[in-house]
Design a protein around this motif. Structure first.
Motif, PDB file in Angstrom:
ATOM      1  N   VAL A 144      12.958   0.587 -14.186  1.00  0.00           N
ATOM      2  CA  VAL A 144      12.587   1.733 -13.352  1.00  0.00           C
ATOM      3  C   VAL A 144      11.900   2.822 -14.171  1.00  0.00           C
ATOM      4  O   VAL A 144      11.863   3.981 -13.752  1.00  0.00           O
ATOM      5  CB  VAL A 144      13.820   2.318 -12.622  1.00  0.00           C
ATOM      6  CG1 VAL A 144      14.380   1.322 -11.630  1.00  0.00           C
ATOM      7  CG2 VAL A 144      14.900   2.756 -13.610  1.00  0.00           C
TER       8      VAL A 144
ATOM      9  N   SER B 190      16.068  -0.336  -5.474  1.00  0.00           N
ATOM     10  CA  SER B 190      14.720  -0.133  -4.952  1.00  0.00           C
ATOM     11  C   SER B 190      14.570   1.282  -4.397  1.00  0.00           C
ATOM     12  O   SER B 190      15.555   1.967  -4.127  1.00  0.00           O
ATOM     13  CB  SER B 190      14.409  -1.157  -3.866  1.00  0.00           C
ATOM     14  OG  SER B 190      15.314  -1.018  -2.785  1.00  0.00           O
TER      15      SER B 190
ATOM     16  N   TYR C 128      13.327   5.318  -4.430  1.00  0.00           N
ATOM     17  CA  TYR C 128      13.543   6.398  -5.388  1.00  0.00           C
ATOM     18  C   TYR C 128      14.868   7.120  -5.174  1.00  0.00           C
ATOM     19  O   TYR C 128      15.327   7.866  -6.040  1.00  0.00           O
ATOM     20  CB  TYR C 128      12.416   7.438  -5.271  1.00  0.00           C
ATOM     21  CG  TYR C 128      11.105   7.035  -5.895  1.00  0.00           C
ATOM     22  CD1 TYR C 128      10.730   7.516  -7.143  1.00  0.00           C
ATOM     23  CD2 TYR C 128      10.228   6.176  -5.238  1.00  0.00           C
ATOM     24  CE1 TYR C 128       9.505   7.161  -7.727  1.00  0.00           C
ATOM     25  CE2 TYR C 128       9.014   5.813  -5.799  1.00  0.00           C
ATOM     26  CZ  TYR C 128       8.661   6.311  -7.045  1.00  0.00           C
ATOM     27  OH  TYR C 128       7.461   5.943  -7.606  1.00  0.00           O
TER      28      TYR C 128
ATOM     29  N   LYS D  67       9.376   4.876 -12.265  1.00  0.00           N
ATOM     30  CA  LYS D  67       9.949   5.842 -11.318  1.00  0.00           C
ATOM     31  C   LYS D  67      10.498   7.061 -12.054  1.00  0.00           C
ATOM     32  O   LYS D  67      10.350   8.200 -11.581  1.00  0.00           O
ATOM     33  CB  LYS D  67      11.047   5.170 -10.482  1.00  0.00           C
ATOM     34  CG  LYS D  67      10.510   4.138  -9.513  1.00  0.00           C
ATOM     35  CD  LYS D  67      11.535   3.754  -8.462  1.00  0.00           C
ATOM     36  CE  LYS D  67      12.543   2.780  -8.979  1.00  0.00           C
ATOM     37  NZ  LYS D  67      13.435   2.293  -7.894  1.00  0.00           N
TER      38      LYS D  67
ATOM     39  N   GLN E  94      17.880   7.058  -7.780  1.00  0.00           N
ATOM     40  CA  GLN E  94      17.514   7.672  -9.055  1.00  0.00           C
ATOM     41  C   GLN E  94      17.474   9.196  -8.887  1.00  0.00           C
ATOM     42  O   GLN E  94      17.920   9.948  -9.761  1.00  0.00           O
ATOM     43  CB  GLN E  94      16.168   7.156  -9.554  1.00  0.00           C
ATOM     44  CG  GLN E  94      16.168   5.713 -10.032  1.00  0.00           C
ATOM     45  CD  GLN E  94      16.020   4.710  -8.900  1.00  0.00           C
ATOM     46  OE1 GLN E  94      15.265   4.935  -7.963  1.00  0.00           O
ATOM     47  NE2 GLN E  94      16.717   3.597  -8.971  1.00  0.00           N
TER      48      GLN E  94
ATOM     49  N   ASP F  56      19.159   0.916 -10.879  1.00  0.00           N
ATOM     50  CA  ASP F  56      17.830   0.287 -10.796  1.00  0.00           C
ATOM     51  C   ASP F  56      17.535  -0.230  -9.396  1.00  0.00           C
ATOM     52  O   ASP F  56      16.775  -1.182  -9.230  1.00  0.00           O
ATOM     53  CB  ASP F  56      17.711  -0.849 -11.818  1.00  0.00           C
ATOM     54  CG  ASP F  56      18.740  -1.961 -11.606  1.00  0.00           C
ATOM     55  OD1 ASP F  56      19.631  -1.796 -10.747  1.00  0.00           O
ATOM     56  OD2 ASP F  56      18.659  -3.000 -12.291  1.00  0.00           O
TER      57      ASP F  56
END
Length: 519
Positions: free
Chosen positions: A94, A62, A64, A97, A67, A60
């Protein structure tokens, strides 16, 4: 012989034969079960082909990047022979995202099936409830490309109870927490080790995979052709095209080389960036990029005099409007800090205020802006969040009119390096140091660009390193020459990183295979 006694003997014979048959059956079943439980896999491909489900965990953090790192593992595992289903576990912190990257509906339930791509999305809260209730299926392998995937930390940040009905070592051993035999954490950062957790082992020191720090992750990417096909023929892509009407015209002009393109991405360019003691991260960093690009446009070869479109790969509307306001003011209010005066003078001397305009890819009027842009002009164009397929196709595209991409994180490095073309990090360190670098002059140039007073260190560097933008501009120019020391260096990096012996994922899977075969 007494007939009753004879019947009794016959009955006993049948019973004993049946008993023997049952014993034989149970023995066969037990042998079969044992062979399944201790199946030996001959290769990584054999192992992956034998897996019904692999769990993937997203962190999780910050941005992208991390992920996406977990997404990239999925793509590579498919290429290596995995044909089963992925169970993708994510924190609801998230969700936005995840839905953007996978191009899913904006609101998805705690369990969402993507039958097209063979993925089941499971919220962390849902999974933990299953874990507590002993209803979570046990699988052989779970993996992540994230950094901060300590399961109890993930849960705590999502306000999920981890103090009741949990195992004794769940917070120590990721394999136990995620109900798998093995949990492999592959960190994208060079010089960081992999961690491989084996179920029921509480000794944290044994999780570090020795010899993994000098390995690399390379991320398979969607090509521009594939991205265009998705936009044109996939229902989700067609919706995206309508939401961003200037996207297709921009791509068309880029492919026809009507303008040069400078792709930029990274948290160090956003308004909420932090550089520790280096104040003025915004707008100092983005103004350095713009000044360097303008310097290259004015001083580079003839092809550099074309219009330049700086593409920003997230929502940059607020930042872009602030930049335009600053360029036309003599005092920068809250940003009037050490370095502001030097930045303002340089930008004015370069003629940036008169050359720069801003545009939004979602605004139909942007179609006319990019069509009418003239040589010597610059457009700061923000694309907004994009599904990974589209992001990869655009951001990693290379052509003579594409300038070196600006990036911040290692996940972007993992995809850009496969192009074999130069790119630039918006940060104080070049992760590889001078590894693979043999040209002494190039070492000097990198040292000038990457240091505590170098690129993307905030507004104060305008005061402490007044010619930094020229160093950056000369990098753009050098990258245009495919025989320059800079270009040759990136070719060498690609050759070394794509050597199978340096593959971080393959190295981790070899260890997973060894563990599973002896577990």
């Amino acid at each position: 012989m007494d007939k009753g006694l004879a019947k009794e003997k016959i009955m006993l014979r049948y019973i004993s034969c049946g008993f023997i048959f049952v014993l034989a059956y149970l023995f066969a079943v037990s042998v079969s079960a044992a062979s399944i439980a201790h199946k030996q896999y001959a290769s990584i491909k054999d192992f992956l082909a034998g897996q019904r489900v692999i769990r993937i965990i997203a962190d999780d953090t910050s941005g992208y990047g991390l992920q996406v790192a977990s997404m990239n593992l999925m793509t590579t595992l498919r290429q290596l022979g995995f044909n089963g289903k992925f169970e993708f576990i994510y924190s609801t912190r998230v969700t936005d995202k995840i839905t953007t990257l996978f191009d899913l509906p904006h609101h998805i339930p705690d369990v969402y099936e993507d039958t097209k791509d063979g993925i089941q999305f499971v919220s962390l809260n849902e999974f933990i409830q299953r874990h507590k209730n002993n209803t979570a299926s046990h699988y052989t392998l779970a993996m992540t490309g994230g950094m901060d995937t300590g399961p109890c930390g993930l849960a705590a940040r999502s306000n999920i109870d981890i103090y009741h009905n949990m195992g004794k070592i769940d917070c120590v051993n990721h394999a136990n927490f995620f109900d798998t035999t093995v949990f492999a954490q592959l960190v994208t950062f060079y010089k960081y080790p992999n961690f491989i957790y084996v179920a029921n082992n509480a000794n944290y020191e044994l999780f570090r995979q020795m010899g993994s720090t000098n390995k690399f992750i390379t991320a398979p990417i969607t090509t521009l052709h594939e991205a265009k096909r998705y936009l044109q023929h996939d229902a989700r892509g067609q919706v995206l095209s309508k939401q961003k009407p200037a996207l297709a015209p921009f791509i068309k002009g880029m492919e026809k080389q009507r303008y040069n393109v400078l792709p930029i991405y990274g948290i160090t360019l956003q308004a909420n960036c932090r550089n520790g003691k280096h104040i003025g991260c915004f707008p100092g960093n983005i103004l350095q990029i713009i000044a360097g690009a303008r310097y290259a446009q004015l001083n580079g070869p003839k092809s550099f005099h074309k219009p330049l479109i700086i593409t920003v790969f997230y929502d940059y509307e607020n930042e872009a409007k602030q930049i335009m306001q600053l360029l036309h003011k003599d005092h920068w209010d809250q940003y009037e800090i050490p370095g502001a005066m030097q930045a303002r003078k340089t930008l004015n001397d370069l003629g940036v205020p008169g050359a720069l305009s801003i545009a939004n890819i979602s605004d139909p009027n942007t179609i006319h802006i990019i069509h009418d842009v003239k040589p010597g002009q610059i457009v700061l164009l923000w694309l907004g969040p994009l599904p990974k397929k589209i992001f990869d196709g655009l951001y990693n595209y290379t052509h003579p009119n594409i300038w070196p991409q600006i990036r911040e994180g290692n996940n972007s490095f993992a995809s850009l390096i496969l192009t074999g073309r130069s790119h630039i990090r918006c940060g104080n360190k070049w992760e590889l140091g001078d590894t693979f670098m043999t040209d002494p002059q190039l070492k000097i140039k990198f040292a000038a660009l990457y240091n505590e007073r170098g690129l993307c260190r905030g507004m104060t560097t305008w005061n402490e390193n007044t010619n930094l933008y020229q160093e950056l501009g000369n990098m753009f120019i050098a990258a245009n020459d495919l025989q320059s020391p800079l270009s040759r260096y990136f070719t060498v990096i690609r050759k070394n990183i794509t050597d199978p012996k340096n593959d971080r994922l393959h190295y981790a899977l070899q260890e997973v295979l060894r563990i599973v075969n002896t577990f």
